[in-house]
Design a protein around this motif. Structure first.
Motif, PDB file in Angstrom:
ATOM      1  N   MET A 195       0.826  -1.204   0.000  1.00 21.67           N
ATOM      2  CA  MET A 195       0.000   0.000   0.000  1.00 21.67           C
ATOM      3  C   MET A 195       0.863   1.258   0.000  1.00 21.67           C
ATOM      4  O   MET A 195       0.617   2.188  -0.776  1.00 21.67           O
ATOM      5  CB  MET A 195      -0.947   0.037   1.194  1.00 21.67           C
ATOM      6  N   ALA A 196       1.893   1.274   0.840  1.00 18.54           N
ATOM      7  CA  ALA A 196       2.771   2.443   0.902  1.00 18.54           C
ATOM      8  C   ALA A 196       3.444   2.700  -0.439  1.00 18.54           C
ATOM      9  O   ALA A 196       3.532   3.841  -0.895  1.00 18.54           O
ATOM     10  CB  ALA A 196       3.825   2.254   1.992  1.00 18.54           C
ATOM     11  N   ARG A 197       3.880   1.639  -1.088  1.00 23.19           N
ATOM     12  CA  ARG A 197       4.549   1.765  -2.391  1.00 23.19           C
ATOM     13  C   ARG A 197       3.607   2.378  -3.425  1.00 23.19           C
ATOM     14  O   ARG A 197       4.008   3.211  -4.232  1.00 23.19           O
ATOM     15  CB  ARG A 197       5.022   0.404  -2.856  1.00 23.19           C
ATOM     16  N   ARG A 198       2.351   1.978  -3.400  1.00 25.48           N
ATOM     17  CA  ARG A 198       1.401   2.471  -4.392  1.00 25.48           C
ATOM     18  C   ARG A 198       0.898   3.880  -4.089  1.00 25.48           C
ATOM     19  O   ARG A 198       0.683   4.666  -5.001  1.00 25.48           O
ATOM     20  CB  ARG A 198       0.220   1.510  -4.494  1.00 25.48           C
ATOM     21  N   LEU A 199       0.691   4.212  -2.836  1.00 23.59           N
ATOM     22  CA  LEU A 199       0.062   5.487  -2.500  1.00 23.59           C
ATOM     23  C   LEU A 199       1.041   6.607  -2.167  1.00 23.59           C
ATOM     24  O   LEU A 199       0.619   7.755  -2.017  1.00 23.59           O
ATOM     25  CB  LEU A 199      -0.922   5.292  -1.341  1.00 23.59           C
ATOM     26  N   GLU A 200       2.318   6.282  -2.073  1.00 24.44           N
ATOM     27  CA  GLU A 200       3.335   7.309  -1.802  1.00 24.44           C
ATOM     28  C   GLU A 200       3.275   8.389  -2.888  1.00 24.44           C
ATOM     29  O   GLU A 200       3.346   8.089  -4.079  1.00 24.44           O
ATOM     30  CB  GLU A 200       4.723   6.679  -1.785  1.00 24.44           C
ATOM     31  N   GLY A 201       3.099   9.611  -2.493  1.00 23.18           N
ATOM     32  CA  GLY A 201       3.060  10.726  -3.438  1.00 23.18           C
ATOM     33  C   GLY A 201       1.718  10.909  -4.133  1.00 23.18           C
ATOM     34  O   GLY A 201       1.567  11.790  -4.971  1.00 23.18           O
ATOM     35  N   MET A 202       0.744  10.091  -3.795  1.00 20.89           N
ATOM     36  CA  MET A 202      -0.592  10.201  -4.397  1.00 20.89           C
ATOM     37  C   MET A 202      -1.478  11.089  -3.524  1.00 20.89           C
ATOM     38  O   MET A 202      -1.279  11.196  -2.321  1.00 20.89           O
ATOM     39  CB  MET A 202      -1.250   8.820  -4.521  1.00 20.89           C
ATOM     40  N   LYS A 203      -2.467  11.681  -4.153  1.00 25.72           N
ATOM     41  CA  LYS A 203      -3.428  12.519  -3.444  1.00 25.72           C
ATOM     42  C   LYS A 203      -4.805  11.878  -3.567  1.00 25.72           C
ATOM     43  O   LYS A 203      -5.211  11.458  -4.655  1.00 25.72           O
ATOM     44  CB  LYS A 203      -3.442  13.908  -4.078  1.00 25.72           C
ATOM     45  N   PHE A 204      -5.521  11.786  -2.447  1.00 18.66           N
ATOM     46  CA  PHE A 204      -6.881  11.256  -2.482  1.00 18.66           C
ATOM     47  C   PHE A 204      -7.768  12.221  -3.249  1.00 18.66           C
ATOM     48  O   PHE A 204      -7.730  13.433  -3.029  1.00 18.66           O
ATOM     49  CB  PHE A 204      -7.426  11.053  -1.063  1.00 18.66           C
ATOM     50  N   VAL A 205      -8.576  11.667  -4.171  1.00 13.45           N
ATOM     51  CA  VAL A 205      -9.437  12.496  -5.004  1.00 13.45           C
ATOM     52  C   VAL A 205     -10.902  12.372  -4.580  1.00 13.45           C
ATOM     53  O   VAL A 205     -11.554  13.359  -4.275  1.00 13.45           O
ATOM     54  CB  VAL A 205      -9.287  12.121  -6.499  1.00 13.45           C
ATOM     55  N   ARG A 206     -11.424  11.142  -4.590  1.00 16.50           N
ATOM     56  CA  ARG A 206     -12.818  10.923  -4.236  1.00 16.50           C
ATOM     57  C   ARG A 206     -13.100   9.428  -4.125  1.00 16.50           C
ATOM     58  O   ARG A 206     -12.264   8.610  -4.459  1.00 16.50           O
ATOM     59  CB  ARG A 206     -13.764  11.571  -5.250  1.00 16.50           C
ATOM     60  N   THR A 207     -14.319   9.125  -3.727  1.00 18.46           N
ATOM     61  CA  THR A 207     -14.779   7.747  -3.626  1.00 18.46           C
ATOM     62  C   THR A 207     -15.885   7.522  -4.646  1.00 18.46           C
ATOM     63  O   THR A 207     -16.734   8.387  -4.834  1.00 18.46           O
ATOM     64  CB  THR A 207     -15.334   7.473  -2.212  1.00 18.46           C
ATOM     65  N   LYS A 208     -15.858   6.363  -5.283  1.00 19.08           N
ATOM     66  CA  LYS A 208     -16.913   5.982  -6.231  1.00 19.08           C
ATOM     67  C   LYS A 208     -17.514   4.667  -5.753  1.00 19.08           C
ATOM     68  O   LYS A 208     -16.783   3.706  -5.511  1.00 19.08           O
ATOM     69  CB  LYS A 208     -16.350   5.799  -7.631  1.00 19.08           C
ATOM     70  N   GLU A 209     -18.831   4.631  -5.616  1.00 22.83           N
ATOM     71  CA  GLU A 209     -19.488   3.371  -5.271  1.00 22.83           C
ATOM     72  C   GLU A 209     -19.666   2.585  -6.564  1.00 22.83           C
ATOM     73  O   GLU A 209     -20.337   3.017  -7.493  1.00 22.83           O
ATOM     74  CB  GLU A 209     -20.829   3.616  -4.593  1.00 22.83           C
ATOM     75  N   LEU A 210     -19.021   1.417  -6.625  1.00 22.76           N
ATOM     76  CA  LEU A 210     -19.078   0.588  -7.825  1.00 22.76           C
ATOM     77  C   LEU A 210     -20.370  -0.207  -7.889  1.00 22.76           C
ATOM     78  O   LEU A 210     -20.924  -0.435  -8.959  1.00 22.76           O
ATOM     79  CB  LEU A 210     -17.880  -0.357  -7.871  1.00 22.76           C
ATOM     80  N   CYS A 211     -20.824  -0.680  -6.745  1.00 25.13           N
ATOM     81  CA  CYS A 211     -22.108  -1.366  -6.600  1.00 25.13           C
ATOM     82  C   CYS A 211     -22.421  -1.332  -5.112  1.00 25.13           C
ATOM     83  O   CYS A 211     -21.606  -0.871  -4.315  1.00 25.13           O
ATOM     84  CB  CYS A 211     -22.065  -2.791  -7.160  1.00 25.13           C
ATOM     85  N   LYS A 212     -23.577  -1.836  -4.739  1.00 26.45           N
ATOM     86  CA  LYS A 212     -23.956  -1.771  -3.326  1.00 26.45           C
ATOM     87  C   LYS A 212     -22.926  -2.500  -2.459  1.00 26.45           C
ATOM     88  O   LYS A 212     -22.675  -3.687  -2.646  1.00 26.45           O
ATOM     89  CB  LYS A 212     -25.335  -2.393  -3.123  1.00 26.45           C
TER      90      LYS A 212
END
Length: 123
Positions: free
Chosen positions: A31-48
């Motif tokens: 998780m740290a490797r993937r999210l390092e330097g990333m900014k949270f944008v928003r959440t999308k509900e894919l299905c219930k």
């Protein structure tokens, strides 16, 4: 930190009492490797009961897929040709990826809007 492994500490998360790495250490690293330097944008509900938490650095984007128990066995699709999926530990998955109750990552070298539009899910 650990002084030695002769007595178990009260926070066994990244290491087991015998000093061996706990599987969660790999998950934290992935998780740290993937999210390092990333900014949270928003959440999308894919299905219930299943959501994509979208992060971007402007050039690449990641959807962190997480959900409720009721969403288990849902297929998560990404329509981008260069999109890829990996599991909780960073192992590659084939698309569509099946949400089995643990985090999935869907990655693409594109903006968050394009990744968001490309993500769908079906039971």
């Amino acid at each position: 930190c650990y002084m030695d492994f002769s007595s178990a500490p009260n926070f066994l998360v990244l290491f087991c009492a015998d000093g061996s790495p706990h599987p969660m250490l790999v998950a934290h690293s992935a998780m740290a490797r993937r999210l390092e330097g990333m900014k949270f944008v928003r959440t999308k509900e894919l299905c219930k009961g299943l959501w994509a938490y979208l992060f971007t650095n402007g050039k690449e984007s990641i959807g962190v897929i997480s959900g409720r128990y009721s969403a288990k066995n849902t297929k998560v699709k990404c329509s981008l040709k260069n999109g890829k999926a990996v599991d909780l530990y960073g192992n590659p998955l084939t698309l569509p990826a099946v949400y089995s109750g643990t985090l999935l990552y869907l990655e693409a070298p594109t903006g968050a809007d394009a990744l968001e539009r490309s993500l769908t899910a079906e039971k």
